[in-house]
Design a protein around this motif. Structure first.
Motif, PDB file in Angstrom:
ATOM      1  N   VAL A  87       5.310  -1.046   1.935  1.00 38.25           N
ATOM      2  CA  VAL A  87       4.568   0.780   1.993  1.00 38.25           C
ATOM      3  C   VAL A  87       5.359   1.390   0.930  1.00 38.25           C
ATOM      4  O   VAL A  87       6.731   1.742   1.318  1.00 38.25           O
ATOM      5  CB  VAL A  87       4.495   1.305   3.228  1.00 38.25           C
ATOM      6  CG1 VAL A  87       3.834   2.649   3.161  1.00 38.25           C
ATOM      7  CG2 VAL A  87       3.688   0.564   4.361  1.00 38.25           C
ATOM      8  N   SER A  88       4.935   1.692   0.019  1.00 36.89           N
ATOM      9  CA  SER A  88       5.795   2.545  -1.229  1.00 36.89           C
ATOM     10  C   SER A  88       4.764   3.416  -1.943  1.00 36.89           C
ATOM     11  O   SER A  88       3.672   2.924  -2.311  1.00 36.89           O
ATOM     12  CB  SER A  88       6.394   1.461  -2.176  1.00 36.89           C
ATOM     13  OG  SER A  88       7.198   2.139  -3.012  1.00 36.89           O
ATOM     14  N   SER A  89       5.261   4.593  -2.572  1.00 40.90           N
ATOM     15  CA  SER A  89       4.640   5.291  -3.583  1.00 40.90           C
ATOM     16  C   SER A  89       5.045   4.634  -4.786  1.00 40.90           C
ATOM     17  O   SER A  89       4.535   5.484  -5.804  1.00 40.90           O
ATOM     18  CB  SER A  89       4.672   6.825  -3.132  1.00 40.90           C
ATOM     19  OG  SER A  89       6.302   6.986  -3.178  1.00 40.90           O
ATOM     20  N   PRO A 128       7.065   4.219   4.692  1.00 40.06           N
ATOM     21  CA  PRO A 128       7.821   3.232   4.067  1.00 40.06           C
ATOM     22  C   PRO A 128       8.940   2.678   5.069  1.00 40.06           C
ATOM     23  O   PRO A 128       8.990   1.440   4.617  1.00 40.06           O
ATOM     24  CB  PRO A 128       8.615   4.487   3.015  1.00 40.06           C
ATOM     25  CG  PRO A 128       7.680   5.426   2.767  1.00 40.06           C
ATOM     26  CD  PRO A 128       7.011   5.655   3.878  1.00 40.06           C
ATOM     27  N   THR A 186       7.800  -0.892   6.256  1.00 45.18           N
ATOM     28  CA  THR A 186       7.758  -2.120   5.320  1.00 45.18           C
ATOM     29  C   THR A 186       8.838  -3.166   5.841  1.00 45.18           C
ATOM     30  O   THR A 186      10.177  -2.842   6.566  1.00 45.18           O
ATOM     31  CB  THR A 186       8.749  -1.670   3.968  1.00 45.18           C
ATOM     32  OG1 THR A 186       7.747  -0.579   3.262  1.00 45.18           O
ATOM     33  CG2 THR A 186       8.759  -2.724   3.022  1.00 45.18           C
ATOM     34  N   LEU A 242       0.945  -1.383  -0.179  1.00 48.24           N
ATOM     35  CA  LEU A 242       0.010  -0.041   0.036  1.00 48.24           C
ATOM     36  C   LEU A 242       0.957   1.377  -0.029  1.00 48.24           C
ATOM     37  O   LEU A 242       1.945   1.208   0.251  1.00 48.24           O
ATOM     38  CB  LEU A 242      -1.052  -0.167   1.123  1.00 48.24           C
ATOM     39  CG  LEU A 242      -0.425   0.029   2.595  1.00 48.24           C
ATOM     40  CD1 LEU A 242      -1.451   0.555   3.565  1.00 48.24           C
ATOM     41  CD2 LEU A 242       0.105  -1.240   2.924  1.00 48.24           C
ATOM     42  N   GLN A 243       0.325   2.342  -0.051  1.00 46.08           N
ATOM     43  CA  GLN A 243       0.884   3.658  -0.231  1.00 46.08           C
ATOM     44  C   GLN A 243       1.132   4.264   1.125  1.00 46.08           C
ATOM     45  O   GLN A 243       0.394   3.887   1.853  1.00 46.08           O
ATOM     46  CB  GLN A 243       0.381   4.518  -1.219  1.00 46.08           C
ATOM     47  CG  GLN A 243       0.064   4.202  -2.709  1.00 46.08           C
ATOM     48  CD  GLN A 243      -0.718   5.040  -3.665  1.00 46.08           C
ATOM     49  OE1 GLN A 243      -1.320   5.913  -3.132  1.00 46.08           O
ATOM     50  NE2 GLN A 243      -0.231   4.915  -4.784  1.00 46.08           N
ATOM     51  N   PRO A 244       2.076   5.155   1.251  1.00 50.50           N
ATOM     52  CA  PRO A 244       2.085   5.835   2.389  1.00 50.50           C
ATOM     53  C   PRO A 244       0.905   6.608   2.832  1.00 50.50           C
ATOM     54  O   PRO A 244       0.165   7.156   2.102  1.00 50.50           O
ATOM     55  CB  PRO A 244       3.109   7.022   2.181  1.00 50.50           C
ATOM     56  CG  PRO A 244       4.172   6.183   1.150  1.00 50.50           C
ATOM     57  CD  PRO A 244       3.164   5.461   0.170  1.00 50.50           C
TER      58      PRO A 244
END
Length: 117
Positions: free
Chosen positions: A115-117, A87, A90, A12-14
């Motif tokens: 967790v990453s964009s 992030p 993670t 998922l995104q930050p």
């Protein structure tokens, strides 16, 4: 031998939220303590949050105010609710159980959180 099975990991995104679950093979009401640890690539496993049979909780400084550990004794399940993920969160997340203060540590197989964009 306590069997622990984690679930709920994902990508998922930050800023996102996720809830991890840990289902135990035994009555968790009798466990001295249950909790969550995590291990990022090339880093040591670290404590994230724990909850005792009395409901006392502890958290790593890095997750305070964002993560919440809880337990449902009727379902023999422990949860980790994670909000405002970053992030740095993670890692592979592992469920842990101890029947007594000096007892054996039981571990689940882990669930991955990225967790990453």
């Amino acid at each position: 031998q306590v069997q622990l099975v984690e679930s709920g990991g994902g990508f998922l995104q930050p800023g996102g939220s996720l809830r991890l679950s840990c289902a135990a093979s035994e009555n968790i009401a009798n466990m001295y303590r249950m909790g969550w640890y995590r291990q990022a690539p090339e880093k040591q496993r670290e404590l994230v949050a724990t909850i005792t049979r009395f409901g006392t909780t502890t958290y790593a400084e890095s997750v305070k105010g964002r993560f919440t550990v809880s337990r449902d004794n009727d379902k023999n399940t422990v949860y980790l609710s994670m909000n405002n993920l970053k992030p740095d969160d993670t890692a592979d997340y592992y469920c842990n159980a101890k029947k007594s203060v000096l007892g054996t540590d039981y571990w689940g197989q882990g669930t991955q959180v990225t967790v990453s964009s």
